[in-house]
Scaffold this active site. Structure first.
Site, PDB file in Angstrom:
ATOM      1  N   ARG A 139      42.179  55.937  36.094  1.00 12.13           N
ATOM      2  CA  ARG A 139      41.294  55.357  35.092  1.00 12.13           C
ATOM      3  C   ARG A 139      41.344  56.135  33.781  1.00 12.13           C
ATOM      4  NH1 ARG A 139      40.893  51.213  36.971  1.00 12.13           N
ATOM      5  NH2 ARG A 139      39.072  49.925  37.438  1.00 12.13           N
ATOM      6  N   CYS A 173      24.501  37.091  43.116  1.00 15.38           N
ATOM      7  CA  CYS A 173      23.285  36.610  42.444  1.00 15.38           C
ATOM      8  C   CYS A 173      23.595  35.348  41.638  1.00 15.38           C
ATOM      9  CB  CYS A 173      22.751  37.705  41.514  1.00 15.38           C
ATOM     10  SG  CYS A 173      21.329  37.197  40.534  1.00 15.38           S
ATOM     11  N   CYS A 209      19.029  39.732  40.502  1.00 19.60           N
ATOM     12  CA  CYS A 209      17.725  39.305  39.968  1.00 19.60           C
ATOM     13  C   CYS A 209      16.592  39.597  40.951  1.00 19.60           C
ATOM     14  CB  CYS A 209      17.748  37.816  39.606  1.00 19.60           C
ATOM     15  SG  CYS A 209      17.663  36.691  41.024  1.00 19.60           S
ATOM     16  N   CYS A 238      16.622  35.134  43.501  1.00 24.03           N
ATOM     17  CA  CYS A 238      17.359  33.918  43.881  1.00 24.03           C
ATOM     18  C   CYS A 238      17.657  33.935  45.380  1.00 24.03           C
ATOM     19  CB  CYS A 238      18.641  33.778  43.067  1.00 24.03           C
ATOM     20  SG  CYS A 238      19.960  34.914  43.564  1.00 24.03           S
ATOM     21  N   ARG A 264      24.811  33.162  36.386  1.00 23.00           N
ATOM     22  CA  ARG A 264      26.254  32.930  36.555  1.00 23.00           C
ATOM     23  C   ARG A 264      26.848  32.011  35.499  1.00 23.00           C
ATOM     24  NH1 ARG A 264      28.232  34.923  41.244  1.00 23.00           N
ATOM     25  NH2 ARG A 264      30.214  33.906  41.519  1.00 23.00           N
ATOM     26  N   HIS A 306      33.663  46.262  30.737  1.00 25.91           N
ATOM     27  CA  HIS A 306      32.603  45.925  31.699  1.00 25.91           C
ATOM     28  C   HIS A 306      32.315  47.095  32.643  1.00 25.91           C
ATOM     29  CE1 HIS A 306      36.405  45.162  33.683  1.00 25.91           C
ATOM     30  NE2 HIS A 306      35.788  45.361  34.822  1.00 25.91           N
ATOM     31  N   GLU A 307      32.846  48.282  32.322  1.00 24.29           N
ATOM     32  CA  GLU A 307      32.591  49.433  33.216  1.00 24.29           C
ATOM     33  C   GLU A 307      31.811  50.485  32.439  1.00 24.29           C
ATOM     34  OE1 GLU A 307      36.140  50.866  35.123  1.00 24.29           O
ATOM     35  OE2 GLU A 307      36.515  48.948  36.079  1.00 24.29           O
ATOM     36  N   CYS A 359      20.040  36.705  46.339  1.00 22.10           N
ATOM     37  CA  CYS A 359      19.482  38.058  46.261  1.00 22.10           C
ATOM     38  C   CYS A 359      18.534  38.327  47.431  1.00 22.10           C
ATOM     39  CB  CYS A 359      18.735  38.259  44.940  1.00 22.10           C
ATOM     40  SG  CYS A 359      19.835  38.634  43.560  1.00 22.10           S
ATOM     41  N   CYS A 410      32.492  49.139  38.576  1.00 25.84           N
ATOM     42  CA  CYS A 410      33.445  48.111  39.024  1.00 25.84           C
ATOM     43  C   CYS A 410      34.249  48.586  40.226  1.00 25.84           C
ATOM     44  CB  CYS A 410      34.333  47.689  37.853  1.00 25.84           C
ATOM     45  SG  CYS A 410      35.548  46.432  38.260  1.00 25.84           S
ATOM     46  N   CYS A 459      39.724  48.665  32.649  1.00 27.91           N
ATOM     47  CA  CYS A 459      40.036  48.054  33.953  1.00 27.91           C
ATOM     48  C   CYS A 459      41.073  46.936  33.803  1.00 27.91           C
ATOM     49  CB  CYS A 459      38.726  47.513  34.536  1.00 27.91           C
ATOM     50  SG  CYS A 459      38.894  46.576  36.048  1.00 27.91           S
ATOM     51  N   HIS A 460      41.715  46.608  34.913  1.00 25.30           N
ATOM     52  CA  HIS A 460      42.720  45.532  34.907  1.00 25.30           C
ATOM     53  C   HIS A 460      42.147  44.210  34.436  1.00 25.30           C
ATOM     54  CE1 HIS A 460      45.868  47.761  36.927  1.00 25.30           C
ATOM     55  NE2 HIS A 460      44.897  48.364  37.570  1.00 25.30           N
ATOM     56  N   THR A 461      40.881  43.961  34.750  1.00 27.79           N
ATOM     57  CA  THR A 461      40.290  42.678  34.381  1.00 27.79           C
ATOM     58  C   THR A 461      40.202  42.545  32.857  1.00 27.79           C
ATOM     59  OG1 THR A 461      39.022  42.879  36.397  1.00 27.79           O
ATOM     60  CG2 THR A 461      38.366  41.140  34.907  1.00 27.79           C
TER      61      THR A 461
HETATM   62  N1  LIG Z   1      36.752  42.081  44.453  1.00 24.08           N
HETATM   63  C1  LIG Z   1      36.303  42.644  43.332  1.00 24.08           C
HETATM   64  O1  LIG Z   1      35.125  42.551  42.986  1.00 24.08           O
HETATM   65  C2  LIG Z   1      37.254  43.447  42.499  1.00 24.08           C
HETATM   66  C3  LIG Z   1      36.793  44.385  41.569  1.00 24.08           C
HETATM   67  C4  LIG Z   1      37.726  45.160  40.865  1.00 24.08           C
HETATM   68  C5  LIG Z   1      39.071  44.932  41.067  1.00 24.08           C
HETATM   69  N2  LIG Z   1      39.498  43.990  41.958  1.00 24.08           N
HETATM   70  C6  LIG Z   1      40.912  43.738  42.249  1.00 24.08           C
HETATM   71  O2  LIG Z   1      41.344  44.704  43.188  1.00 24.08           O
HETATM   72  C7  LIG Z   1      42.743  44.901  43.041  1.00 24.08           C
HETATM   73  C8  LIG Z   1      43.035  46.383  42.921  1.00 24.08           C
HETATM   74  O3  LIG Z   1      42.456  46.907  41.744  1.00 24.08           O
HETATM   75  P1  LIG Z   1      42.837  48.366  41.245  1.00 24.08           P
HETATM   76  O4  LIG Z   1      42.075  48.630  40.012  1.00 24.08           O
HETATM   77  O5  LIG Z   1      42.725  49.313  42.371  1.00 24.08           O
HETATM   78  O6  LIG Z   1      44.369  48.088  40.891  1.00 24.08           O
HETATM   79  P2  LIG Z   1      45.636  49.075  40.765  1.00 24.08           P
HETATM   80  O7  LIG Z   1      46.716  48.268  40.148  1.00 24.08           O
HETATM   81  O8  LIG Z   1      45.239  50.357  40.131  1.00 24.08           O
HETATM   82  O9  LIG Z   1      46.022  49.391  42.280  1.00 24.08           O
HETATM   83  C9  LIG Z   1      46.802  48.536  43.040  1.00 24.08           C
HETATM   84  C10 LIG Z   1      47.678  49.401  43.935  1.00 24.08           C
HETATM   85  O10 LIG Z   1      48.406  48.542  44.808  1.00 24.08           O
HETATM   86  C11 LIG Z   1      49.641  49.145  45.037  1.00 24.08           C
HETATM   87  N3  LIG Z   1      50.599  48.162  45.558  1.00 24.08           N
HETATM   88  C12 LIG Z   1      51.298  47.236  44.879  1.00 24.08           C
HETATM   89  N4  LIG Z   1      52.115  46.558  45.727  1.00 24.08           N
HETATM   90  C13 LIG Z   1      51.908  47.085  46.955  1.00 24.08           C
HETATM   91  C14 LIG Z   1      52.463  46.827  48.227  1.00 24.08           C
HETATM   92  N5  LIG Z   1      53.399  45.888  48.414  1.00 24.08           N
HETATM   93  N6  LIG Z   1      52.024  47.540  49.280  1.00 24.08           N
HETATM   94  C15 LIG Z   1      51.079  48.511  49.119  1.00 24.08           C
HETATM   95  N7  LIG Z   1      50.528  48.805  47.915  1.00 24.08           N
HETATM   96  C16 LIG Z   1      50.950  48.102  46.847  1.00 24.08           C
HETATM   97  C17 LIG Z   1      50.036  49.693  43.670  1.00 24.08           C
HETATM   98  O11 LIG Z   1      51.034  50.709  43.793  1.00 24.08           O
HETATM   99  C18 LIG Z   1      48.709  50.232  43.173  1.00 24.08           C
HETATM  100  O12 LIG Z   1      48.522  51.605  43.468  1.00 24.08           O
HETATM  101  C19 LIG Z   1      43.153  44.074  41.841  1.00 24.08           C
HETATM  102  O13 LIG Z   1      43.643  42.820  42.285  1.00 24.08           O
HETATM  103  C20 LIG Z   1      41.854  43.880  41.096  1.00 24.08           C
HETATM  104  O14 LIG Z   1      41.873  42.734  40.286  1.00 24.08           O
HETATM  105  C21 LIG Z   1      38.614  43.264  42.670  1.00 24.08           C
HETATM  106 ZN   LIG Z   2      36.682  46.341  36.407  1.00 25.22          ZN
HETATM  107 ZN   LIG Z   3      19.723  36.810  42.163  1.00 27.69          ZN
END
Ligand SMILES: NC(=O)c1ccc[n+]([C@@H]2O[C@H](COP(=O)([O-])OP(=O)(O)OC[C@H]3O[C@@H](n4cnc5c(N)ncnc54)[C@H](O)[C@@H]3O)[C@@H](O)[C@H]2O)c1
Ligand SMILES: [Zn+2]
Ligand SMILES: [Zn+2]
Length: 368
Positions: A362, A106, A92, A95, A110, A62-63, A98, A169, A40-42
């Site tokens: 992925r 949760c 949990c 809390c 943390r 983490h996935e 939760c 994730c 994942c990106h993270t």
């Molecule tokens: N909130 C959460 O719990 C959580 C969990 C996982 C990931 N995320 C976040 O969610 C986001 C997306 O994650 P992902 O794995 O799908 O990433 P990803 O990079 O695979 O997908 C992002 C998409 O956005 C598109 N994009 C970029 N610029 C754009 C624009 N101007 N207009 C339209 N589309 C555009 C890209 O082409 C790409 O397909 C990331 O910021 C990630 O960190 C958040």
């Molecule tokens: Zn992730």
């Molecule tokens: Zn909890």
């Protein structure tokens, strides 16, 4: 025990796959043998050193999806042989958060999790006596992990691991953004910005909620085609003019629900501007860079638009991840298009390269 794991030794360097030591699970903890793990990106964000709260050495990942191998004392809900999905966002069930249906954040572990520790303030991974910290409470780029029971969802043994790990994730984040955070109403018009794992999950979630029209916006034609496969009815190229096109398609009003899944604050702004006057709800799932802010004209809010953030799609992991996987098993979600590469643990750095090149959705590490 000894196991192979991908260790982040220093920021900005490739992960080093090597043997490390894993201690037995303590009270409330579970030993899981991993079968699959998404890249994942993270993970990459932390490996690059861009995350100010990152630490090293650590085992990233983490996935994860796998099977319970052993349980420590005081573990009640899991037993050896259970199939599980790892939860960086635990539940949990005790809390104040939760117990409230409004949030999934949760509070139980943390602070220690953020420091790279298990709940008792220590780690189970080490190398020659040196502690190796746990990443997001998971550290699943490894053959095994020890995690708190409250951070594992027990899921159907019928689902393949390469698919269940996606629910750890991004997929649950997107699905949950539509199902929980926005609670999309049947017959609505939705607009999803970004068609990565999170955005595609949001498209699928809008479809499952009965949305009539699902507009997806991305820069990549290939990814927009994947969105069509998940139920998007209209596809748009992102960039300037995306908001105007959505307004045109909706009689000048905007979409009932918009979703941002890019992490780009300019796109977050577009998602707010494309939400309908009167009741439009913009759900932000993307993670912005450090110090970045969202620039919104307040008049858009006075005239009835709302903005909500969504972490892990508002999904209470132990309750809802198994339920989402049951919906997948019932044929409601097609996950094959999301697994673009199957790699071994030794190829984890290639998984990062593919992600940087936006080659596929992925890469999934399979453990033999
Ligand atoms: N909130 C959460 O719990 C959580 C969990 C996982 C990931 N995320 C976040 O969610 C986001 C997306 O994650 P992902 O794995 O799908 O990433 P990803 O990079 O695979 O997908 C992002 C998409 O956005 C598109 N994009 C970029 N610029 C754009 C624009 N101007 N207009 C339209 N589309 C555009 C890209 O082409 C790409 O397909 C990331 O910021 C990630 O960190 C958040
Ligand atoms: Zn992730
Ligand atoms: Zn909890």
């Amino acid at each position: 025990m000894r196991m192979r794991a991908a260790v982040l030794e220093r920021f900005g360097e490739p992960l080093a796959v090597q043997e490390v030591e894993l201690a037995e699970p303590r009270a409330g903890e579970v030993l899981v043998r991993l079968h699959a793990c998404g890249v994942c990106h993270t993970d990459l964000y932390t490996a690059s050193g861009a995350d100010p709260s990152g630490y090293a050495p650590t085992v990233l990942g983490h996935e994860g999806a796998g099977v319970v191998e052993a349980v420590g004392p005081d573990v009640g809900a899991l037993a050896p042989g259970d199939h599980v999905v790892t939860l960086f966002s635990p539940q949990c069930r005790e809390c104040v958060h939760c117990l409230d249906p409004r949030t999934n954040l949760c509070l139980a572990i943390r602070e220690e999790q953020n420091k790279g520790h298990l709940p008792d303030g220590t780690t189970r991974i080490s190398r020659d006596g040196e502690e190796i910290r746990s990443f997001m409470g998971c550290s699943t780029f490894a053959e095994y992990t020890v995690m708190p029971e409250i951070a594992l969802a027990k899921v159907s043994p019928e689902a393949p691991f390469e698919h269940t790990c996606l629910f750890a994730c991004g997929l649950s984040t997107g699905l949950g953004a539509a199902i929980n955070t926005a609670a999309v109403k049947p017959g609505s018009t939705c607009a999803v910005f970004g068609a990565g794992m999170v955005g595609l999950g949001a498209v699928a979630g809008c479809r499952l909620q009965g949305a009539e029209r699902i507009i997806c916006v991305d820069l990549s034609p290939q990814r927009l085609e994947l969105a069509r496969g998940q139920g998007a009815t209209d596809l748009h190229e992102g960039g300037e003019g995306a908001v105007e096109r959505i307004l045109e398609m909706t009689g000048g009003f905007g979409a009932d629900y918009t979703f941002e899944a890019t992490g780009n604050v300019a796109v977050m702004r577009q998602a707010v501007e494309a939400a309908r006057m009167g009741w439009g709800l913009c759900t932000v799932a993307g993670v912005a860079g450090r110090g970045e802010t969202l620039d919104v004209v307040p008049r858009l809010l006075i005239t009835g638009r709302r903005i909500a953030g969504s972490s892990f799609g508002g999904v209470k992991g132990r309750d809802q991840v198994p339920a989402l996987i049951d919906r997948y098993l019932a044929g409601e979600i097609d996950l094959d298009p999301f697994v673009s590469q199957r790699i071994g643990l030794d190829e984890v750095n290639r998984g990062f390269e593919l992600m940087e090149a936006q080659d596929g959705i992925r890469s999934v590490i399979e453990f033999s």
